[in-house]
Each structure stands twice: as structure tokens, then as C-alpha cells.
Design a protein around this motif. Structure first.
Motif, PDB file in Angstrom:
ATOM      1  N   THR A  81     -10.462  -5.465  -8.034  1.00  0.00           N
ATOM      2  CA  THR A  81      -9.151  -5.835  -7.372  1.00  0.00           C
ATOM      3  C   THR A  81      -8.222  -6.307  -8.052  1.00  0.00           C
ATOM      4  O   THR A  81      -6.771  -5.998  -7.448  1.00  0.00           O
ATOM      5  CB  THR A  81      -9.723  -6.127  -5.646  1.00  0.00           C
ATOM      6  OG1 THR A  81     -10.560  -7.402  -6.170  1.00  0.00           O
ATOM      7  CG2 THR A  81     -10.380  -5.332  -4.771  1.00  0.00           C
ATOM      8  N   SER A  82      -8.671  -7.108  -9.066  1.00  0.00           N
ATOM      9  CA  SER A  82      -7.367  -7.975 -10.020  1.00  0.00           C
ATOM     10  C   SER A  82      -7.283  -6.687 -10.760  1.00  0.00           C
ATOM     11  O   SER A  82      -6.898  -7.733 -12.131  1.00  0.00           O
ATOM     12  CB  SER A  82      -8.444  -8.755 -10.907  1.00  0.00           C
ATOM     13  OG  SER A  82      -8.758 -10.088  -9.726  1.00  0.00           O
ATOM     14  N   GLN A  83      -7.961  -5.553 -10.904  1.00  0.00           N
ATOM     15  CA  GLN A  83      -7.161  -4.790 -12.173  1.00  0.00           C
ATOM     16  C   GLN A  83      -5.825  -4.052 -12.447  1.00  0.00           C
ATOM     17  O   GLN A  83      -5.989  -3.926 -10.799  1.00  0.00           O
ATOM     18  CB  GLN A  83      -8.631  -3.834 -12.749  1.00  0.00           C
ATOM     19  CG  GLN A  83      -9.756  -3.748 -13.166  1.00  0.00           C
ATOM     20  CD  GLN A  83      -9.402  -5.059 -14.192  1.00  0.00           C
ATOM     21  OE1 GLN A  83      -8.907  -4.304 -15.069  1.00  0.00           O
ATOM     22  NE2 GLN A  83     -10.109  -5.680 -15.004  1.00  0.00           N
ATOM     23  N   GLY A  84      -5.083  -3.884 -13.113  1.00  0.00           N
ATOM     24  CA  GLY A  84      -4.148  -3.067 -12.749  1.00  0.00           C
ATOM     25  C   GLY A  84      -3.871  -1.334 -12.188  1.00  0.00           C
ATOM     26  O   GLY A  84      -3.535  -1.565 -10.975  1.00  0.00           O
ATOM     27  N   ASP A  85      -5.044  -1.061 -12.309  1.00  0.00           N
ATOM     28  CA  ASP A  85      -5.328   0.054 -12.114  1.00  0.00           C
ATOM     29  C   ASP A  85      -5.907   0.188 -10.681  1.00  0.00           C
ATOM     30  O   ASP A  85      -4.890   1.820 -10.001  1.00  0.00           O
ATOM     31  CB  ASP A  85      -6.875   0.651 -12.930  1.00  0.00           C
ATOM     32  CG  ASP A  85      -6.748   1.445 -14.814  1.00  0.00           C
ATOM     33  OD1 ASP A  85      -5.011   1.470 -14.665  1.00  0.00           O
ATOM     34  OD2 ASP A  85      -7.233   1.728 -15.079  1.00  0.00           O
ATOM     35  N   VAL A  86      -6.646  -0.677  -9.537  1.00  0.00           N
ATOM     36  CA  VAL A  86      -6.473  -0.285  -8.871  1.00  0.00           C
ATOM     37  C   VAL A  86      -5.275  -0.776  -7.600  1.00  0.00           C
ATOM     38  O   VAL A  86      -5.323   0.258  -6.830  1.00  0.00           O
ATOM     39  CB  VAL A  86      -7.892  -1.154  -7.870  1.00  0.00           C
ATOM     40  CG1 VAL A  86      -7.499  -1.359  -6.700  1.00  0.00           C
ATOM     41  CG2 VAL A  86      -8.451  -1.349  -8.765  1.00  0.00           C
ATOM     42  N   ASN A  87      -4.543  -1.523  -8.224  1.00  0.00           N
ATOM     43  CA  ASN A  87      -2.786  -2.207  -7.935  1.00  0.00           C
ATOM     44  C   ASN A  87      -2.048  -0.956  -7.911  1.00  0.00           C
ATOM     45  O   ASN A  87      -1.461  -0.211  -6.898  1.00  0.00           O
ATOM     46  CB  ASN A  87      -2.500  -3.191  -7.975  1.00  0.00           C
ATOM     47  CG  ASN A  87      -3.348  -4.504  -7.594  1.00  0.00           C
ATOM     48  OD1 ASN A  87      -3.168  -5.105  -6.993  1.00  0.00           O
ATOM     49  ND2 ASN A  87      -4.691  -4.941  -8.592  1.00  0.00           N
ATOM     50  N   GLU A  88      -1.919   0.062  -8.317  1.00  0.00           N
ATOM     51  CA  GLU A  88      -0.877   0.972  -9.070  1.00  0.00           C
ATOM     52  C   GLU A  88      -1.609   2.430  -8.480  1.00  0.00           C
ATOM     53  O   GLU A  88      -0.761   3.171  -7.527  1.00  0.00           O
ATOM     54  CB  GLU A  88      -1.423   1.088 -10.689  1.00  0.00           C
ATOM     55  CG  GLU A  88      -0.347   0.336 -11.360  1.00  0.00           C
ATOM     56  CD  GLU A  88      -0.518   0.563 -13.223  1.00  0.00           C
ATOM     57  OE1 GLU A  88      -0.990   1.831 -13.684  1.00  0.00           O
ATOM     58  OE2 GLU A  88      -0.480  -0.198 -13.582  1.00  0.00           O
ATOM     59  N   ALA A  89      -3.158   2.333  -8.070  1.00  0.00           N
ATOM     60  CA  ALA A  89      -3.561   3.395  -6.913  1.00  0.00           C
ATOM     61  C   ALA A  89      -3.160   3.099  -6.006  1.00  0.00           C
ATOM     62  O   ALA A  89      -2.818   3.789  -4.615  1.00  0.00           O
ATOM     63  CB  ALA A  89      -4.972   4.011  -7.258  1.00  0.00           C
ATOM     64  N   LEU A  90      -3.402   2.046  -5.423  1.00  0.00           N
ATOM     65  CA  LEU A  90      -2.564   1.586  -4.156  1.00  0.00           C
ATOM     66  C   LEU A  90      -1.185   1.298  -3.588  1.00  0.00           C
ATOM     67  O   LEU A  90      -0.724   2.083  -2.471  1.00  0.00           O
ATOM     68  CB  LEU A  90      -3.291   0.405  -3.592  1.00  0.00           C
ATOM     69  CG  LEU A  90      -4.832  -0.522  -3.888  1.00  0.00           C
ATOM     70  CD1 LEU A  90      -4.790  -2.132  -3.840  1.00  0.00           C
ATOM     71  CD2 LEU A  90      -4.838  -0.160  -2.190  1.00  0.00           C
ATOM     72  N   VAL A  91      -0.586   1.047  -4.754  1.00  0.00           N
ATOM     73  CA  VAL A  91       1.168   2.073  -4.278  1.00  0.00           C
ATOM     74  C   VAL A  91       1.330   3.169  -4.625  1.00  0.00           C
ATOM     75  O   VAL A  91       1.609   3.211  -3.918  1.00  0.00           O
ATOM     76  CB  VAL A  91       1.423   1.358  -5.763  1.00  0.00           C
ATOM     77  CG1 VAL A  91       2.935   1.847  -5.872  1.00  0.00           C
ATOM     78  CG2 VAL A  91       1.363  -0.627  -6.018  1.00  0.00           C
ATOM     79  N   PHE A  92       0.844   4.096  -5.283  1.00  0.00           N
ATOM     80  CA  PHE A  92       0.384   6.140  -4.662  1.00  0.00           C
ATOM     81  C   PHE A  92       0.676   5.717  -3.927  1.00  0.00           C
ATOM     82  O   PHE A  92       0.611   7.017  -3.357  1.00  0.00           O
ATOM     83  CB  PHE A  92      -0.026   6.467  -5.975  1.00  0.00           C
ATOM     84  CG  PHE A  92       0.771   6.133  -7.409  1.00  0.00           C
ATOM     85  CD1 PHE A  92       1.908   7.176  -7.841  1.00  0.00           C
ATOM     86  CD2 PHE A  92       0.476   5.183  -8.913  1.00  0.00           C
ATOM     87  CE1 PHE A  92       2.467   7.513  -8.612  1.00  0.00           C
ATOM     88  CE2 PHE A  92       1.546   5.389  -9.765  1.00  0.00           C
ATOM     89  CZ  PHE A  92       2.264   6.866 -10.324  1.00  0.00           C
ATOM     90  N   ALA A  93      -0.885   5.702  -3.601  1.00  0.00           N
ATOM     91  CA  ALA A  93      -1.667   6.210  -2.304  1.00  0.00           C
ATOM     92  C   ALA A  93      -0.490   5.590  -1.325  1.00  0.00           C
ATOM     93  O   ALA A  93      -0.207   6.521  -0.522  1.00  0.00           O
ATOM     94  CB  ALA A  93      -2.744   5.400  -2.325  1.00  0.00           C
ATOM     95  N   ALA A  94      -0.339   4.129  -1.223  1.00  0.00           N
ATOM     96  CA  ALA A  94       1.057   3.916   0.650  1.00  0.00           C
ATOM     97  C   ALA A  94       2.036   5.170  -0.019  1.00  0.00           C
ATOM     98  O   ALA A  94       2.173   5.511   1.297  1.00  0.00           O
ATOM     99  CB  ALA A  94       0.917   2.500  -0.370  1.00  0.00           C
ATOM    100  N   VAL A  95       2.518   5.378  -0.943  1.00  0.00           N
ATOM    101  CA  VAL A  95       3.807   5.856  -0.694  1.00  0.00           C
ATOM    102  C   VAL A  95       3.772   7.013  -0.494  1.00  0.00           C
ATOM    103  O   VAL A  95       4.493   7.908   0.076  1.00  0.00           O
ATOM    104  CB  VAL A  95       4.771   5.124  -2.067  1.00  0.00           C
ATOM    105  CG1 VAL A  95       5.114   3.821  -2.349  1.00  0.00           C
ATOM    106  CG2 VAL A  95       4.573   5.324  -2.950  1.00  0.00           C
TER     107      VAL A  95
END
Length: 386
Positions: free
Chosen positions: A188-202
Motif C-alpha cells: 500500500t506504500s507503492q505508487g502502483d497500488v495508489n494509482e490503481a485506487l485512483v483509476f478504480a475509484a474514478v
């Protein structure tokens, strides 16, 4: 809910962060008003269903023990243990529909067991004989991913594809499809997971982010990863999030079933934090005694997910010694087949590395394949000459 998030490395004793729990560590049912919706999710499960869950967990642990031993004997290059995380994996895995797609990291041995991936195939990568080990489309399970968190983006992209193909929100239970991606607290500290959450949410993508918080990202405790409980990270992206007792197989099943229902119906993503504990090492190259103490390990040993389900079965008349003996015999045969199968593995032809680079023919790959054939032929001639 149950305020049971005490002990361990990332939560101080004063922390009373609620988590979904349906079975207490002593095997008793947790009956509270605020977990009624999740109790309904497991109300249909029979004693035979609970036995099947226990069997899955027991065989997953046997797989773990055998694979660890094989690595120590030099038969595997490396192995990532899953001991202690069987409930999170089996519970969530059993909630999946057949058409749902899984993107694992490298420790989801219990999920792969539930999805029917052959145990020997699961170890081809760890033996260094194959880049993957199984056909993803045969089981709807992507190959293991060693790059931390990178597969969360792949999972989200796949989920967005399902959405655009009209496979979400149709109301047809055999058609609506979702994705589950598994990762650890450190990811969860990795950029890829955070980017995935952005794409999934929007994009309101039909994906479940299933974080197994085993409290140690190798030697780093979760306190070095986040100032808040991990599930709060999902909320920060506008994704509905829940924290579940990861050692409670029924709670993990119920929470995942709810998240999948949301995804199937077009309700979008969910972030699940399964609060559990890695009883073994991060991998067989790791020594956890260098960074955690025995008191912590003992605290979590008393919360062993297999012992918890056994206690529930015993309390509700579902434990039979004859059945248990038959399961032990099955586990012994399973272990023998795994040992023999791994030792018999051979490397595939080196040229197969070019087979699945692209879905269709590609000029550069074709040229590289031709060069490699020439190189192998020349090298073989040199070997003969010597």
C-alpha cells in the motif's frame, strides 16, 4: 463488529479500531447487532461447508510446510510462506464466482488452491523452471507477480475492460464479473497500488482490493507504513473500505461476498483490509527472529485460524475424529505427490520464452527468436567440438 485489534506490531493495546469478526479466537460465534449484515452472508453455510473450508485451509498449510522443506533441501530457489493467512485466503477465495478473475501477488497459495491450480504448478516459478506455471485462463487466476504492487494496476485495467465489455451490472449472476487483487500491507506504500485506487475509484471499476495486513513488510512494521489503519487508505480515495479479522474464515468470506456483490452489480470497488499475521518468515531467505519477539508470535499463535475453525466445528458438532483422520491421510498423500512432482520437474525449452510475449506475431520477437535459434545451434556445435 468486534474491537479485537489489539496486540501485534502495528496496533497499540489502546487501539480499539473495530473489525468485522464472526468467530472469536475460542471458536464461539460473535453475535452483535452491528455484524448482523455479515452474519446473514454466512447463514447458508452448512457443517459440510465449514468442513470444506477447514480442508482447504489444512491442505494449504500442508502445502506451505512441504514447500518450505523443499526449499531447505535445495529443491526450490525461494519460497514465500503463507502460514497464518489461510483464513483470509480461503474465506475470500470461496466467495468468488467462477467467472471472477484473480490477480495474486506471490503468497496467495490458499486462493490458488481454492481455484484449482495444481500444487506442483504453483511451485514451478519458485523452482526457477518456468516464468509462470499455469494457464491463467484455465482457472481465471493471473500468474504470481513478484514486483510489489504492480499487479494492482493490471487488475484495475482488467476490471475496466470487463466494464466496457458489458459484463458488469447486467443482473445475470452467471454473467456479471468482478476482479480481486491481493497484496500485502507494504504494497500500500507503492505508487502502483495508489494509482490503481485512483483509476478504480474514478471509473467505478468492479475490483476488490484485498490487502492481507500481516503486519510486517519484510522487516518493517506497519507503523513504518501508515499513521492510520490500512483500510483508511482506501477511504482516502473514495473507495468503500472495511477491516476484517483475517484469522476468521467466515468473516473473510462474508466481507468478500459483500464486496463482490457490489462489484458485480456495478457499485464499484471495495478495499478490504484483512488484519492477520505472518506466522512464518517473509520468504525462506528471511529471519524474522531478527526483528520481532517471541511474545508477539505467541500472541498470534493463540489466534491460529485453523485452530479457531476446529474449535467452532467441535462446538457445533461438526468435528468427527474419523473425518479428521481421513483428512490427515489425504494431507499425507498430498504432501507425497507434491514432493515427487516438484523433484520431477524439468525446465521447458528455452525458446518458449518467446511464445507469449504478445498476443499476435511481432516482428521484433520473431527476429529475436530466429537469432536465439542460431545462437543455440552454434553453441551446441561448440559443445560437441569440446
Amino acid at each position: 463488529m468486534k474491537n479485537d485489534a489489539t496486540g501485534g506490531s502495528d496496533v497499540a493495546p489502546a487501539d480499539v479500531t473495530p473489525l468485522v469478526q464472526l468467530v472469536a479466537p475460542d471458536g464461539s460465534r460473535v453475535v452483535e447487532a452491528d455484524n448482523a449484515v455479515f452474519r446473514e452472508r454466512v447463514a447458508h453455510l452448512t457443517v459440510e461447508d465449514l468442513r470444506a473450508m477447514y480442508r482447504d485451509m489444512a491442505l494449504t498449510r500442508r502445502f506451505d510446510d512441504e514447500a518450505t522443506a523443499l526449499q531447505r533441501q535445495g529443491e526450490l530457489a525461494l519460497y514465500a510462506q503463507s502460514r497464518g493467512q489461510e483464513a483470509a485466503q480461503v474465506g475470500s477465495g470461496r466467495a468468488l464466482a467462477g467467472q471472477d478473475y484473480v490477480f495474486p501477488s506471490y503468497r496467495e497459495h490458499g486462493v490458488l488452491h481454492v481455484r484449482g491450480v495444481d500444487p506442483v504448478d504453483r511451485l514451478r516459478l519458485y523452482r526457477g523452471e518456468d516464468h509462470g506455471g499455469w494457464d491463467p485462463n484455465e482457472h481465471n487466476v493471473h500468474l504470481y507477480t513478484l514486483v510489489i504492487g504492480s499487479h494492482a494496476l493490471h487488475a484495475t485495467g482488467y476490471a475496466m475492460g470487463l466494464q466496457r465489455d458489458g459484463l458488469v451490472g447486467t443482473g445475470d449472476a452467471a454473467r456479471d464479473t468482478a476482479v480481486v487483487t491481493y497484496f500485502g500491507d507494504g504494497a500500500t506504500s507503492q505508487g502502483d497500488v495508489n494509482e490503481a485506487l485512483v483509476f478504480a475509484a474514478v471509473n467505478n471499476a468492479p475490483v476488490v482490493f484485498f490487502c492481507q495486513n500481516n503486519q510486517w513488510a519484510i522487516s518493517e512494521p506497519t507503523t513504518k507504513q501508515s499513521r492510520v489503519p490500512i483500510y483508511k487508505r482506501g477511504e482516502g480515495f473514495g473507495v468503500p473500505s472495511v477491516r476484517v479479522d483475517g484469522n476468521d474464515v467466515l468473516a473473510c468470506y462474508a466481507v468478500t461476498a459483500e464486496a463482490l456483490e457490489r462489484a458485480h452489480s456495478g457499485g464499484g470497488p471495495t478495499f478490504v483490509e484483512a488484519y492477520t499475521y505472518r506466522m512464518g518468515a517473509h520468504t525462506t531467505s528471511d529471519d524474522p527472529t531478527r526483528y520481532r519477539d517471541r511474545a508477539e508470535e505467541e500472541h498470534w499463535r493463540r489466534r491460529d485460524p485453523l485452530e479457531r475453525l476446529e474449535a467452532l466445528l467441535r462446538a457445533e458438532g461438526g468435528w468427527d475424529e474419523e473425518w479428521a483422520a481421513a483428512l490427515q491421510a489425504e494431507a499425507d498423500a498430498y504432501g507425497e505427490r507434491l514432493r515427487d512432482g516438484v523433484r520431477a520437474l524439468g525446465a521447458p525449452p528455452a525458446e518458449t520464452m518467446f511464445d507469449n510475449v504478445y498476443a499476435t506475431d511481432h516482428a521484433q520477437v520473431t527476429a529475436e527468436r530466429a537469432w536465439f535459434r542460431e545462437y543455440e545451434a552454434a553453441t551446441a556445435g561448440e559443445e560437441v567440438a569440446r
